[in-house]
Structures are given as C-alpha cells and as structure tokens.
Design an enzyme around this catalytic site. Sequence first.
Site, PDB file in Angstrom:
ATOM      1  N   ARG A  82       0.883  -1.187   0.000  1.00 12.95           N
ATOM      2  CA  ARG A  82       0.000   0.000   0.000  1.00 12.95           C
ATOM      3  C   ARG A  82       0.905   1.217   0.000  1.00 12.95           C
ATOM      4  O   ARG A  82       1.717   1.404   0.905  1.00 12.95           O
ATOM      5  CB  ARG A  82      -0.909   0.015   1.227  1.00 12.95           C
ATOM      6  CG  ARG A  82      -1.562   1.354   1.461  1.00 12.95           C
ATOM      7  CD  ARG A  82      -2.612   1.358   2.526  1.00 12.95           C
ATOM      8  NE  ARG A  82      -3.806   0.666   2.100  1.00 12.95           N
ATOM      9  CZ  ARG A  82      -4.991   0.754   2.712  1.00 12.95           C
ATOM     10  NH1 ARG A  82      -5.123   1.513   3.785  1.00 12.95           N
ATOM     11  NH2 ARG A  82      -6.026   0.089   2.271  1.00 12.95           N
ATOM     12  N   HIS A 120      -7.691   0.766  -5.986  1.00 11.00           N
ATOM     13  CA  HIS A 120      -7.834  -0.064  -4.778  1.00 11.00           C
ATOM     14  C   HIS A 120      -8.513  -1.371  -5.228  1.00 11.00           C
ATOM     15  O   HIS A 120      -9.684  -1.612  -4.931  1.00 11.00           O
ATOM     16  CB  HIS A 120      -8.668   0.694  -3.735  1.00 11.00           C
ATOM     17  CG  HIS A 120      -8.586   0.134  -2.345  1.00 11.00           C
ATOM     18  ND1 HIS A 120      -7.796  -0.957  -2.020  1.00 11.00           N
ATOM     19  CD2 HIS A 120      -9.203   0.507  -1.184  1.00 11.00           C
ATOM     20  CE1 HIS A 120      -7.933  -1.207  -0.727  1.00 11.00           C
ATOM     21  NE2 HIS A 120      -8.768  -0.341  -0.203  1.00 11.00           N
ATOM     22  N   GLN A 124     -10.242  -4.023  -2.810  1.00  9.86           N
ATOM     23  CA  GLN A 124     -11.506  -3.501  -2.289  1.00  9.86           C
ATOM     24  C   GLN A 124     -12.639  -3.761  -3.284  1.00  9.86           C
ATOM     25  O   GLN A 124     -13.695  -4.292  -2.930  1.00  9.86           O
ATOM     26  CB  GLN A 124     -11.355  -1.986  -2.054  1.00  9.86           C
ATOM     27  CG  GLN A 124     -12.608  -1.322  -1.525  1.00  9.86           C
ATOM     28  CD  GLN A 124     -12.903  -1.704  -0.089  1.00  9.86           C
ATOM     29  OE1 GLN A 124     -12.058  -1.591   0.767  1.00  9.86           O
ATOM     30  NE2 GLN A 124     -14.120  -2.162   0.171  1.00  9.86           N
ATOM     31  N   ASP A 147     -17.565   6.822  -0.680  1.00 13.47           N
ATOM     32  CA  ASP A 147     -16.254   6.747  -0.017  1.00 13.47           C
ATOM     33  C   ASP A 147     -15.944   8.146   0.519  1.00 13.47           C
ATOM     34  O   ASP A 147     -16.614   9.123   0.155  1.00 13.47           O
ATOM     35  CB  ASP A 147     -15.193   6.292  -1.046  1.00 13.47           C
ATOM     36  CG  ASP A 147     -13.805   6.120  -0.441  1.00 13.47           C
ATOM     37  OD1 ASP A 147     -13.692   6.062   0.803  1.00 13.47           O
ATOM     38  OD2 ASP A 147     -12.820   6.053  -1.216  1.00 13.47           O
ATOM     39  N   CYS A 175     -16.548   1.587   1.475  1.00 14.29           N
ATOM     40  CA  CYS A 175     -15.350   0.762   1.691  1.00 14.29           C
ATOM     41  C   CYS A 175     -14.835   0.885   3.124  1.00 14.29           C
ATOM     42  O   CYS A 175     -14.095   0.017   3.569  1.00 14.29           O
ATOM     43  CB  CYS A 175     -14.277   1.124   0.685  1.00 14.29           C
ATOM     44  SG  CYS A 175     -13.842   2.865   0.719  1.00 14.29           S
ATOM     45  N   ARG A 230     -13.250  -8.692   2.622  1.00 12.20           N
ATOM     46  CA  ARG A 230     -11.876  -8.388   2.237  1.00 12.20           C
ATOM     47  C   ARG A 230     -10.975  -9.575   2.560  1.00 12.20           C
ATOM     48  O   ARG A 230     -10.076  -9.919   1.801  1.00 12.20           O
ATOM     49  CB  ARG A 230     -11.375  -7.142   2.987  1.00 12.20           C
ATOM     50  CG  ARG A 230     -12.091  -5.843   2.628  1.00 12.20           C
ATOM     51  CD  ARG A 230     -11.802  -5.425   1.206  1.00 12.20           C
ATOM     52  NE  ARG A 230     -10.380  -5.320   0.975  1.00 12.20           N
ATOM     53  CZ  ARG A 230      -9.619  -4.284   1.365  1.00 12.20           C
ATOM     54  NH1 ARG A 230     -10.153  -3.240   1.969  1.00 12.20           N
ATOM     55  NH2 ARG A 230      -8.311  -4.283   1.116  1.00 12.20           N
TER      56      ARG A 230
HETATM   57  N1   CP Z   1     -11.179  -0.189   3.112  1.00  7.64           N
HETATM   58  C1   CP Z   1      -9.888  -0.173   3.474  1.00  7.64           C
HETATM   59  O1   CP Z   1      -8.988  -0.385   2.657  1.00  7.64           O
HETATM   60  O2   CP Z   1      -9.677   0.069   4.784  1.00  7.64           O
HETATM   61  P1   CP Z   1      -8.257   0.340   5.477  1.00  7.64           P
HETATM   62  O3   CP Z   1      -7.757   1.646   4.941  1.00  7.64           O
HETATM   63  O4   CP Z   1      -8.529   0.382   6.944  1.00  7.64           O
HETATM   64  O5   CP Z   1      -7.333  -0.768   5.114  1.00  7.64           O
HETATM   65  N1  NVA Z   2     -10.216   6.498  -1.050  1.00  6.21           N
HETATM   66  C1  NVA Z   2      -9.790   6.123   0.272  1.00  6.21           C
HETATM   67  C2  NVA Z   2      -9.988   4.668   0.470  1.00  6.21           C
HETATM   68  C3  NVA Z   2      -9.641   4.171   1.843  1.00  6.21           C
HETATM   69  C4  NVA Z   2      -9.844   2.705   1.980  1.00  6.21           C
HETATM   70  C5  NVA Z   2      -8.326   6.492   0.475  1.00  6.21           C
HETATM   71  O1  NVA Z   2      -7.519   6.285  -0.442  1.00  6.21           O
HETATM   72  O2  NVA Z   2      -7.990   7.018   1.530  1.00  6.21           O
END
Ligand code: CP
Ligand code: NVA
Length: 310
Positions: free
Chosen positions: A106, A133, A136, A225, A265, A293
């Site tokens: 990530r 993502h 997700q 989101d 999400c 997930r």
């Molecule tokens: N939805 C999601 O990716 O959550 P986190 O940022 O907590 O991993």
């Molecule tokens: N769009 C959000 C998703 C978090 C799971 C971010 O990137 O912060």
Amino acid sequence: MKRDFLAVSDFSYKEVKEVFKLTGDMKKGRIKPQPLKNKAAVCIFHKPSLRTRISFEVGIRQLGGNSLYITRDEFKLGEKDDPEKREWYYDGAEVLSRMIDLIVIRTFEHSGVEELAKFARVPVINALTDLYHPCQILGDLFTIFEKKKRIENVSIAFLGDGNNVCNSFLDAASLIPLDLRIGTSPQTMPDKNVVEKAQKAGVSKIKLTNYPIEAVENADVVYTDVWASMGQEDLYESKARLLRRFQVNSQLIGYAKKDCLVMHCLPAHRGEEITDETMDGKNSVVFDQAENRLHIQKGIIVELLKKSKG
Ligand code: CP
Ligand code: NVA
C-alpha cells in the site's frame, strides 16, 4: 510467469469468476488450501490501514504462510536518480524475491508499485495506491454477487470523489459487464485515462454525471467513499464543498431500488459522505464488505500463486 494484481483488469473476466468460486468455497469452509505453507509474505504499508492490513495478515496465516509487516523505515524504493530513496526499485525487488514468496504493498504512487512488480520475481498485490484499490473493488463485487446472486448488468451508483475506489470500479467495468453510474462534481472526476479505457472496452454501460439523482435512479447499489483520501487531507475543505450534495442519505437512496445495497469501503466519515441512519439502515452491507476483504484476498492469493506456477 509470475502474475501480479495491481488492478482489477490484471485478471480476465474468466479469472474473476474463478476467484469468486474459490472465495465462496473457502468462506464456506469447503476447501482449505495451504499454498503458502512454509512460505512468507511481506506487507509493506506507507499509509494507515485497519481492514487491509488485518485481512491480509490473517488471510496469509490461514493459507499456511507467515506475514511480515514493514513500513517506510524499511522500504523506501525509488528511481536510480531519486535522492530521497533508500534503494533503487530493482535492488529492493531482488532482495525481497530471494526471501519472500508474495509482496503486498500500500503506497502513494501507482507507478512505484508497477516498477516494483516489474523487477520482483514473486507476485505483487496492490493493497491501495492513489490510482487504484483493486482488492476492495473485487471484494465489493463479490459482496454484491453474494447478495444479489448475480453481477452482470447490476446497476452501481458511485457517489462522491472520483478517487482510487471510483477508478477501480471503472477498471472493473472494462471487463465485467456492469451498469456503472458515477455521480461527482466536474472538479472531482475520476482519472481520465481510466475512464477512456473503460469506455473504449465497450463491456459496460458507463454514465458520468454531475447530478446525484441521475446516478442513483433505480440503482441496485449505492456506494460512497470519503471525500478526501489518505494523503489528500489538505483538500478536505474544498472537496467537502464540492461533494456535499452527493451525500448518501435516506432522501437520496429513496431514488434507488427499494432493496438497493448501501455500500462504503470504510473508514467512513459519518455525517459527511454518509449519514448514520443510512450506514446503520436495513440496506447497508458495509460490514459484510469489510469481512469479505479477508475472503476475497485469500481467493486472489490462491489464484495468483496457481497462475504464477504456469
Ligand atoms: N477499506 C480499506 O482499505 O480500509 P483500510 O484503509 O482500513 O485498510
Ligand atoms: N479512497 C480512500 C480509500 C480508503 C480505503 C483512500 O484512499 O484514503
């Protein structure tokens, strides 16, 4: 040839169906594959995470493997001429490939994950970048499939920022036939190249609109989101001003189908992009999404390791 999962479209539609089947079978306990037995995976996180980190670490253990969590202190790769980097992509990728069987990452720039994947000799999974993502969205499509018993031509209204989650829906729509409606402001549209690719693929119905009701009308799924993603916190005020009218609330979901699924999400900013009454209402499946997930990522890992063997 090793396989990576950096975007939903790294799988074919046939492979998505295989992953859904594997995921469903593992979730029901019908199969308990151990493809990571005596193997190790590394989870590299440059942004905070609850769901993604925990679901990967637990999932990797359930598949028989060990998981190591590292952050920017250990892993700060960059181009050869980047003065900020700790190591060049190739060098870091080669070191990891000699000790590790799977890389989960990530980070911010999607191109950095592509560079890492280019040099790594083991599968790389994108656990979120600024662009995509994919875990997700594959998990969310699996949740929709579980609830609606179908996925093709399901109408999905995504409301809010044209961010990584929104881009991954569009990317998914380039291989899975969907009726995808994006409701956002003219200033917060999704990535232009991703939109073009999805439209060119001609697989799905894709509507981009600046009117929330137009997106939501008669939809099977209403999705939102956060307005400002991780790393863009300084844009929060301006995005909130632009996106307020796209808030998912009971009035707006009144335009969708009665049995529509309300999805997010998470983490959610309750009272901003989604109201409490909607998130806790009878249409909400947000916690099923979070649980899935774990299941979908196990499916992705099993599929990638199987396909990487050739
Ligand atoms: N939805 C999601 O990716 O959550 P986190 O940022 O907590 O991993
Ligand atoms: N769009 C959000 C998703 C978090 C799971 C971010 O990137 O912060």
